[in-house]
Design an enzyme around this catalytic site. Structure first.
Site, PDB file in Angstrom:
ATOM      1  N   LYS A 116      15.679 -19.202 -38.053  1.00 54.84           N
ATOM      2  CA  LYS A 116      15.445 -18.843 -39.458  1.00 54.84           C
ATOM      3  C   LYS A 116      13.977 -18.929 -39.817  1.00 54.84           C
ATOM      4  O   LYS A 116      13.476 -18.103 -40.584  1.00 54.84           O
ATOM      5  CB  LYS A 116      16.277 -19.742 -40.382  1.00 54.84           C
ATOM      6  CG  LYS A 116      17.765 -19.444 -40.307  1.00 54.84           C
ATOM      7  CD  LYS A 116      18.518 -20.032 -41.479  1.00 54.84           C
ATOM      8  CE  LYS A 116      19.979 -19.582 -41.441  1.00 54.84           C
ATOM      9  NZ  LYS A 116      20.772 -20.135 -42.548  1.00 54.84           N
ATOM     10  N   LYS A 199      24.923 -13.042 -33.269  1.00 49.53           N
ATOM     11  CA  LYS A 199      26.010 -13.520 -34.129  1.00 49.53           C
ATOM     12  C   LYS A 199      26.156 -12.630 -35.371  1.00 49.53           C
ATOM     13  O   LYS A 199      25.153 -12.180 -35.929  1.00 49.53           O
ATOM     14  CB  LYS A 199      25.652 -14.951 -34.554  1.00 49.53           C
ATOM     15  CG  LYS A 199      26.715 -15.684 -35.297  1.00 49.53           C
ATOM     16  CD  LYS A 199      26.176 -16.968 -35.924  1.00 49.53           C
ATOM     17  CE  LYS A 199      25.249 -16.688 -37.091  1.00 49.53           C
ATOM     18  NZ  LYS A 199      24.987 -17.831 -37.961  1.00 49.53           N
ATOM     19  N   LYS A 202      25.942 -13.305 -42.394  1.00 48.14           N
ATOM     20  CA  LYS A 202      26.031 -12.743 -43.743  1.00 48.14           C
ATOM     21  C   LYS A 202      24.668 -12.343 -44.266  1.00 48.14           C
ATOM     22  O   LYS A 202      24.559 -11.527 -45.165  1.00 48.14           O
ATOM     23  CB  LYS A 202      26.782 -13.675 -44.696  1.00 48.14           C
ATOM     24  CG  LYS A 202      26.219 -15.065 -44.886  1.00 48.14           C
ATOM     25  CD  LYS A 202      26.991 -15.805 -45.992  1.00 48.14           C
ATOM     26  CE  LYS A 202      27.608 -17.099 -45.527  1.00 48.14           C
ATOM     27  NZ  LYS A 202      26.657 -18.117 -45.077  1.00 48.14           N
TER      28      LYS A 202
END
Ligand code: TYM
Length: 338
Positions: A116, A199, A202
């Site tokens: 991230k 992966k 969202k």
């Protein structure tokens, strides 16, 4: 069994976007399946979501939508404590104490932080770094024994265990309960429909990579029709076919059929068959949740009453744990000295 004899199961989802079928298959569905046997705590972690910049209006809407989705998927709000993380300020209070008992080195090893933070450019919010400590606080506040999650959160629960054990060694062995994870045997890592080596997430900017629990039946069918597979034809479950493997995992977890059983049933059939049938199975799973969540979203007063009750139940328990921690550490608690 009365709820106070049952073990505590706790889990949460970030309302940083709409929930995906990855969240459903990897986590939410298992909360529903396991809930009868546990004293349950489920919440929407809006304070986790703000580790990256959020639009306030959207964040609020998505937070309620996450709660509506929990209920629509089958969580019983009469039994479980269902609330929003920011309604229980003890989560952030304990997080500070845990931050003082966590090491930079162990936080630096978190793979989700590495992924991230790489997307943040020069200014990486410090909250992204300390985020797993807030998650540890979420878990340790309630003497949690089981945390049902997908594969990507395993490392964070392991860190939670390390912090709990460390603090038990320092401040007394029963300070915190050391939690266990529940990771489903199939579907713990649903992959992106556009890049089956990554992966399903969202927050992926490519909305065709994920199926959201708010998608219409048509959107679901279109996304699965366009799902990236390889150039072969045979439907098998192997490393060289991550796209096919992903569709098989989605079907297997939603139908309860094993992967070998599915592979056998697709002998001699084309990729197109697999995509089409997976789409129908996903539509059947998602449509009732989406429709029920839509209804619940139009009854904000009901949702607020569930949240109010859930947050009150949670706060009593969280304050009890915090008082124990303050007392053991020589901190004067809001209630005064023990
Ligand atoms: P989050 O919001 O990223 O994901 C919510 C849950 O969904 C699972 N999941 C998946 N499972 C299978 N395949 C996927 N592609 C997939 N994507 C997500 C996650 O593993 C997770 O179980 N930090 C957590 C939220 C959290 C939490 C907690 C969880 C905060 N406090 C306390 C448990 C206990 C998170 O960001 O999950």
């Amino acid at each position: 069994m009365s709820s106070n004899q049952k073990k505590v199961m706790l889990s949460a989802i970030q309302p940083s976007s709409q929930l995906t079928i990855g969240n459903y298959i990897g986590a939410l569905r298992n909360w529903v399946k396991l809930q009868e046997n546990y004293d349950c705590i489920f919440f929407a972690v809006n304070l986790h979501a703000i580790t990256v910049r959020q639009d306030p209006k959207m964040l609020l809407e998505q937070t309620y939508r996450a709660i509506a989705t929990y209920l629509a998927a089958g969580i019983h709000p009469e039994d479980a404590a269902v609330f929003i993380q920011s309604q229980v300020p003890e989560h952030t209070e304990l997080a500070w104490i845990l931050t003082c008992n966590s090491y930079m080195g162990e936080l630096n090893r978190m793979t989700q932080f590495k992924d991230k933070s790489a997307k943040q450019g020069a200014n990486i919010p410090a909250g992204l770094f300390t985020y797993p400590v807030l998650m540890a606080s979420d878990i340790l506040l309630y003497d949690t024994e089981l945390v049902p999650i997908g594969h990507d959160q395993k490392q964070h629960v392991e860190l939670t265990r390390d912090i709990a054990i460390r603090m038990n060694n320092t401040y007394g062995k029963d300070l915190f309960k050391v939690p266990e994870v529940y990771i489903p045997p199939v579907g713990a890592r649903i992959m992106s429909l556009q890049d089956p080596t990554a992966k399903m997430s969202k927050s992926d900017p490519d909305v065709s990579s994920a199926i959201y629990l708010t998608d219409t039946d048509d959107q679901i069918r279109k996304k699965l029709k366009r799902a990236v597979t390889d150039s072969g034809t045979e439907i098998t479950d192997d490393d060289t076919k991550p796209g096919i493997r992903n569709l098989l995992a989605i079907q297997s977890s939603l139908t309860g059929k094993s992967i070998p059983e599915l592979v056998l049933s697709y002998a001699g059939k084309q990729y197109g068959h697999l995509k089409l049938e997976t789409a129908e199975i996903v539509v059947q799973a998602v449509a009732p949740i989406r429709n029920r969540a839509d209804e619940l979203m139009s009854d904000r007063a009901y949702l607020d009453s569930v949240l109010q009750r859930g947050a009150e139940k949670a706060r009593v328990r969280a304050q009890r744990t915090l008082k124990r921690v303050y007392d053991r550490m020589g901190l004067v608690s809001p209630q005064g000295r023990a």
